[in-house]
Design a protein around this motif. Structure first.
Motif, PDB file in Angstrom:
ATOM      1  N   ASN A 195     -88.127  48.752  71.668  1.00  0.00           N
ATOM      2  CA  ASN A 195     -88.568  49.925  70.916  1.00  0.00           C
ATOM      3  C   ASN A 195     -87.437  50.349  69.960  1.00  0.00           C
ATOM      4  O   ASN A 195     -86.383  50.802  70.411  1.00  0.00           O
ATOM      5  CB  ASN A 195     -88.890  51.048  71.917  1.00  0.00           C
ATOM      6  CG  ASN A 195     -89.197  52.352  71.213  1.00  0.00           C
ATOM      7  OD1 ASN A 195     -89.340  52.401  69.991  1.00  0.00           O
ATOM      8  ND2 ASN A 195     -89.292  53.421  71.991  1.00  0.00           N
ATOM      9  N   LYS A 197     -87.096  52.870  68.330  1.00  0.00           N
ATOM     10  CA  LYS A 197     -86.820  54.317  68.354  1.00  0.00           C
ATOM     11  C   LYS A 197     -86.188  54.739  69.678  1.00  0.00           C
ATOM     12  O   LYS A 197     -85.957  55.935  69.911  1.00  0.00           O
ATOM     13  CB  LYS A 197     -88.125  55.084  68.129  1.00  0.00           C
ATOM     14  CG  LYS A 197     -88.672  54.899  66.726  1.00  0.00           C
ATOM     15  CD  LYS A 197     -89.776  55.904  66.454  1.00  0.00           C
ATOM     16  CE  LYS A 197     -90.243  55.765  65.026  1.00  0.00           C
ATOM     17  NZ  LYS A 197     -91.675  55.831  64.904  1.00  0.00           N
ATOM     18  N   ASP A 200     -81.136  56.510  68.952  1.00  0.00           N
ATOM     19  CA  ASP A 200     -80.950  56.940  67.562  1.00  0.00           C
ATOM     20  C   ASP A 200     -79.514  56.630  67.120  1.00  0.00           C
ATOM     21  O   ASP A 200     -78.649  57.497  67.130  1.00  0.00           O
ATOM     22  CB  ASP A 200     -81.246  58.445  67.477  1.00  0.00           C
ATOM     23  CG  ASP A 200     -81.221  58.918  66.040  1.00  0.00           C
ATOM     24  OD1 ASP A 200     -81.326  58.064  65.130  1.00  0.00           O
ATOM     25  OD2 ASP A 200     -81.073  60.133  65.828  1.00  0.00           O
ATOM     26  N   ASP A 236     -84.523  47.179  73.945  1.00  0.00           N
ATOM     27  CA  ASP A 236     -84.518  48.469  73.245  1.00  0.00           C
ATOM     28  C   ASP A 236     -83.230  48.671  72.449  1.00  0.00           C
ATOM     29  O   ASP A 236     -83.262  49.154  71.308  1.00  0.00           O
ATOM     30  CB  ASP A 236     -84.684  49.622  74.254  1.00  0.00           C
ATOM     31  CG  ASP A 236     -86.126  49.749  74.748  1.00  0.00           C
ATOM     32  OD1 ASP A 236     -87.013  49.085  74.168  1.00  0.00           O
ATOM     33  OD2 ASP A 236     -86.352  50.504  75.711  1.00  0.00           O
ATOM     34  N   SER A 240     -83.121  48.956  68.428  1.00  0.00           N
ATOM     35  CA  SER A 240     -82.587  50.186  67.825  1.00  0.00           C
ATOM     36  C   SER A 240     -81.383  49.877  66.947  1.00  0.00           C
ATOM     37  O   SER A 240     -81.188  50.489  65.893  1.00  0.00           O
ATOM     38  CB  SER A 240     -82.186  51.188  68.912  1.00  0.00           C
ATOM     39  OG  SER A 240     -83.286  51.455  69.747  1.00  0.00           O
ATOM     40  N   GLU A 247     -82.057  49.607  57.944  1.00  0.00           N
ATOM     41  CA  GLU A 247     -82.293  50.798  57.106  1.00  0.00           C
ATOM     42  C   GLU A 247     -81.166  51.015  56.108  1.00  0.00           C
ATOM     43  O   GLU A 247     -81.404  51.347  54.948  1.00  0.00           O
ATOM     44  CB  GLU A 247     -82.481  52.033  57.988  1.00  0.00           C
ATOM     45  CG  GLU A 247     -83.907  52.110  58.515  1.00  0.00           C
ATOM     46  CD  GLU A 247     -84.207  53.387  59.274  1.00  0.00           C
ATOM     47  OE1 GLU A 247     -85.168  53.353  60.055  1.00  0.00           O
ATOM     48  OE2 GLU A 247     -83.473  54.387  59.111  1.00  0.00           O
TER      49      GLU A 247
END
Ligand code: KG4
Ligand code: ZN
Length: 333
Positions: A195, A197, A200, A236, A240, A247
């Motif tokens: 995941n 998300k 963070d 995860d 992440s 980004e």
């Protein structure tokens, strides 16, 4: 018309390629052979320089012969020899460049010194006859470079990493997660089931107004998360971490294109092999109405075809280099 034999040995891949190109025409890759040393370095969790240079010298002869055979050409059919002169590991660069210089010396044919980063930079255009003005993002194990490319040989550096390179961050985080070396492809695999998300993680330098990058804070954030949360899922954390890198890469590259008015972005280097990276750039470029071109498959990671392509662009522009030139482990673009 020129037939170019190129050698790449800057790190842990030994590679030989033969390319043919007419001035103003498209380059044709006649042969591209790669011997990867990843398995030899894996047990040490990273590249061992002495092991790398010894391995280069052991497999170069066979790769040269294999390339000539695949290209169906004799050594006398080669018009020009070239090799990576930097950046990279000194002892590794010396093996490939000395071999290319020796062939050039014995055959009396010219020698062209190639900058490994120019090889990556031009690799998305290997099937094109022309290099249009564009923004180039090179994301490899050793570098993260954002360049404004006005044409062949006319490069303006907009930004670079202040600490770890993008690929280096993938490799270091891979190690923290107990994944095999190199971490990049392993993190991509693990992230598929995770995941993005879940954690963070920081998007460093995203709003600092420069075109530079920083990935060491992100790496440290992953380390602290793993120390605090012993049962954190590898998938995860990988997902992440990967989205945090993506980004920043996408946002900064798009901004560079907008600030320079360029309508084409070119991606290259080992990290550009990552499908999530490619998809994120595709989606965002489409949205911003910016064209995107990316190095293909084996041309993303270290190979000699890109060295031959960059070498040919220099040679066909009338440039050759002295056999007395030295390698430069810190060569920049
Ligand atoms: O361009 P390259 O082969 O060598 C250098 O010039 O450094 O890049 C190697 C880097 C390594 O850090 C490796 O982990 C990363 O590219 N890499 C990837 C992937 N494949 C290779 N990183 C993320 N996802 C991948 N699929
Ligand atoms: Zn490279």
């Amino acid at each position: 018309m020129a037939v170019f034999l190129a050698i790449e040995s800057s790190c842990d891949e030994t590679a030989v390629a033969i390319l043919r190109q007419e001035a103003g025409g498209k380059a044709e890759i006649l042969a591209s052979e790669i011997a990867s040393q990843i398995e030899q370095h894996r047990e040490y969790g990273g590249v061992v320089p002495e092991l790398a240079s010894r391995s280069h010298s052991l497999c170069l002869n066979e790769l040269v012969h294999k390339s000539l055979e695949t290209a169906e050409i004799g050594i006398s059919g080669i018009d020009v020899f070239g090799a990576t002169m930097g950046p990279g590991l000194a002892s590794s660069l010396l093996v490939g460049s000395t071999a290319a210089k020796a062939m050039s010396c014995v055959s009396g044919k010219p020698f062209v010194a190639v900058n490994h980063m120019e090889g990556h930079l031009l690799s998305p255009f290997i099937n094109e006859a022309k290099i249009p003005p564009h923004i180039a993002l090179i994301i490899s194990g050793g570098h993260t470079l954002l360049m404004d490319v006005r044409g062949v040989g006319d490069y303006h550096r907009l930004g670079t990493t202040k600490d770890d390179a993008a690929g280096e961050a993938f490799d270091k985080v891979g190690k923290m997660l107990g994944l095999p070396y190199p971490g990049g492809p392993e993190i991509e695999k693990a992230a598929k089931n995770g995941n993005p998300k879940a954690f963070d993680f920081p998007r460093s330098m995203l709003h600092d107004g420069t075109h530079d990058f920083s990935f060491s804070g992100l790496k440290t954030a992953v380390l602290y998360t793993l120390q605090k949360n012993k049962s954190a899922s590898v998938a995860d954390v990988a997902a992440s971490f990967q989205i945090a890198v993506i980004e920043v890469l996408v946002e900064k590259t798009i901004r560079a294109a907008k600030s320079t008015g360029r309508d084409l972005i070119a991606l290259s280097g080992g990290v550009s092999l990552n499908k999530a990276v490619r998809e994120a750039f595709q989606i965002r470029c489409e949205k911003e109405d910016i064209c995107l071109t990316m190095a293909e498959g084996e041309l993303c990671t270290d190979n000699a075809a890109m060295i031959g392509f960059a070498g040919l662009s220099r040679f066909l522009a009338g440039k050759t280099d002295s056999l007395d030139g030295d390698i430069d482990p810190n060569l920049t673009l």
